[in-house]
Design a protein around this motif. Sequence first.
Motif, mmCIF file in Angstrom:
data_model
loop_
_atom_site.group_PDB
_atom_site.id
_atom_site.type_symbol
_atom_site.label_atom_id
_atom_site.label_comp_id
_atom_site.label_asym_id
_atom_site.label_seq_id
_atom_site.Cartn_x
_atom_site.Cartn_y
_atom_site.Cartn_z
ATOM 1 N N MET A 6 0.890 -0.865 -0.207
ATOM 2 C CA MET A 6 0.166 -0.098 -0.014
ATOM 3 C C MET A 6 0.890 1.850 0.106
ATOM 4 N N SER A 7 0.796 2.383 -0.752
ATOM 5 C CA SER A 7 0.911 3.165 -0.745
ATOM 6 C C SER A 7 0.787 4.347 -0.430
ATOM 7 N N THR A 8 1.335 5.581 0.017
ATOM 8 C CA THR A 8 1.002 6.977 0.201
ATOM 9 C C THR A 8 1.645 7.776 -0.727
ATOM 10 N N LEU A 9 1.086 8.775 -1.028
ATOM 11 C CA LEU A 9 1.383 10.043 -1.368
ATOM 12 C C LEU A 9 1.061 11.541 -0.701
ATOM 13 N N HIS A 10 2.431 11.365 -0.042
ATOM 14 C CA HIS A 10 2.302 12.768 1.013
ATOM 15 C C HIS A 10 2.571 13.365 0.307
ATOM 16 N N VAL A 11 1.947 14.773 0.930
ATOM 17 C CA VAL A 11 1.970 15.781 0.457
ATOM 18 C C VAL A 11 1.944 16.842 1.398
ATOM 19 N N LEU A 12 3.148 17.707 0.882
ATOM 20 C CA LEU A 12 3.783 19.564 1.885
ATOM 21 C C LEU A 12 3.689 20.396 1.246
ATOM 22 N N SER A 13 2.810 21.451 1.501
ATOM 23 C CA SER A 13 2.954 22.822 1.541
ATOM 24 C C SER A 13 3.771 23.714 2.108
ATOM 25 N N HIS A 14 3.489 23.420 3.598
ATOM 26 C CA HIS A 14 4.192 24.362 4.587
ATOM 27 C C HIS A 14 5.943 24.624 3.793
ATOM 28 N N SER A 15 6.064 25.418 4.274
ATOM 29 C CA SER A 15 7.660 26.020 4.454
ATOM 30 C C SER A 15 8.718 24.649 5.836
ATOM 31 N N PRO A 16 9.491 24.100 4.682
ATOM 32 C CA PRO A 16 10.413 23.407 5.950
ATOM 33 C C PRO A 16 10.774 24.820 6.779
ATOM 34 N N PHE A 17 11.574 25.350 6.807
ATOM 35 C CA PHE A 17 12.047 25.926 7.804
ATOM 36 C C PHE A 17 10.978 26.820 9.133
ATOM 37 N N GLY A 18 10.138 26.527 8.869
ATOM 38 C CA GLY A 18 8.784 26.551 9.656
ATOM 39 C C GLY A 18 8.050 25.704 11.180
ATOM 40 N N ASP A 19 8.422 24.778 10.696
ATOM 41 C CA ASP A 19 8.112 23.771 11.482
ATOM 42 C C ASP A 19 8.402 22.396 11.696
ATOM 43 N N GLU A 20 7.628 21.312 12.265
ATOM 44 C CA GLU A 20 8.424 20.056 12.184
ATOM 45 C C GLU A 20 7.948 19.206 10.816
ATOM 46 N N ARG A 21 7.101 19.818 10.543
ATOM 47 C CA ARG A 21 6.036 18.899 9.707
ATOM 48 C C ARG A 21 7.109 18.188 8.646
ATOM 49 N N PHE A 22 7.617 19.094 8.231
ATOM 50 C CA PHE A 22 8.742 18.354 7.082
ATOM 51 C C PHE A 22 9.900 17.111 7.535
ATOM 52 N N GLY A 23 10.536 17.278 8.889
ATOM 53 C CA GLY A 23 10.944 16.607 9.275
ATOM 54 C C GLY A 23 10.284 14.705 9.852
ATOM 55 N N SER A 24 9.011 15.683 10.615
ATOM 56 C CA SER A 24 8.384 14.320 10.396
ATOM 57 C C SER A 24 7.385 13.354 9.481
ATOM 58 N N CYS A 25 7.091 14.158 8.216
ATOM 59 C CA CYS A 25 7.441 13.797 6.665
ATOM 60 C C CYS A 25 7.824 12.334 6.662
ATOM 61 N N LEU A 26 9.097 13.189 6.186
ATOM 62 C CA LEU A 26 10.044 12.254 6.480
ATOM 63 C C LEU A 26 10.511 11.292 6.887
ATOM 64 N N ARG A 27 10.455 11.108 8.008
ATOM 65 C CA ARG A 27 10.763 10.376 9.478
ATOM 66 C C ARG A 27 9.923 9.164 8.877
ATOM 67 N N ILE A 28 8.270 9.442 8.672
ATOM 68 C CA ILE A 28 7.314 8.128 8.622
ATOM 69 C C ILE A 28 7.098 7.814 6.568
#
Length: 97
Positions: A1-23
């Motif tokens: 099963m695959s998931t497309l992860h869509v990021l729209s917020h700056s990677p410099f503003g909070d932890e969403r970018f890093g959290s996404c990459l980890r999972i």
Amino acid sequence: MSTLHVLSHSPFGDERFGSCLRILGSQDALLLCGDATYALQPGTQPFQALQALHQQRFVLLEDAQARGLAIADWIVAVDYPAFVELSVRHDKVNTWL
């Protein structure tokens, strides 16, 4: 099963970018849009983290161009119809709000 992860917020503003990459799973893909495209700035930690990924990486071409960002050869630029196609191709879509 695959998931497309869509990021729209700056990677410099909070932890969403890093959290996404980890999972990210081995069959998952990542699409950068909006301010998340700033991760394509060479020499930054987000740029290096993206480069190191083995998963498919995409960027919404219109958003990268609007921010004057160059698109590295290791990331695939897509338009809106291709974004829709990616969404349909994957079992799930996870938008990091």
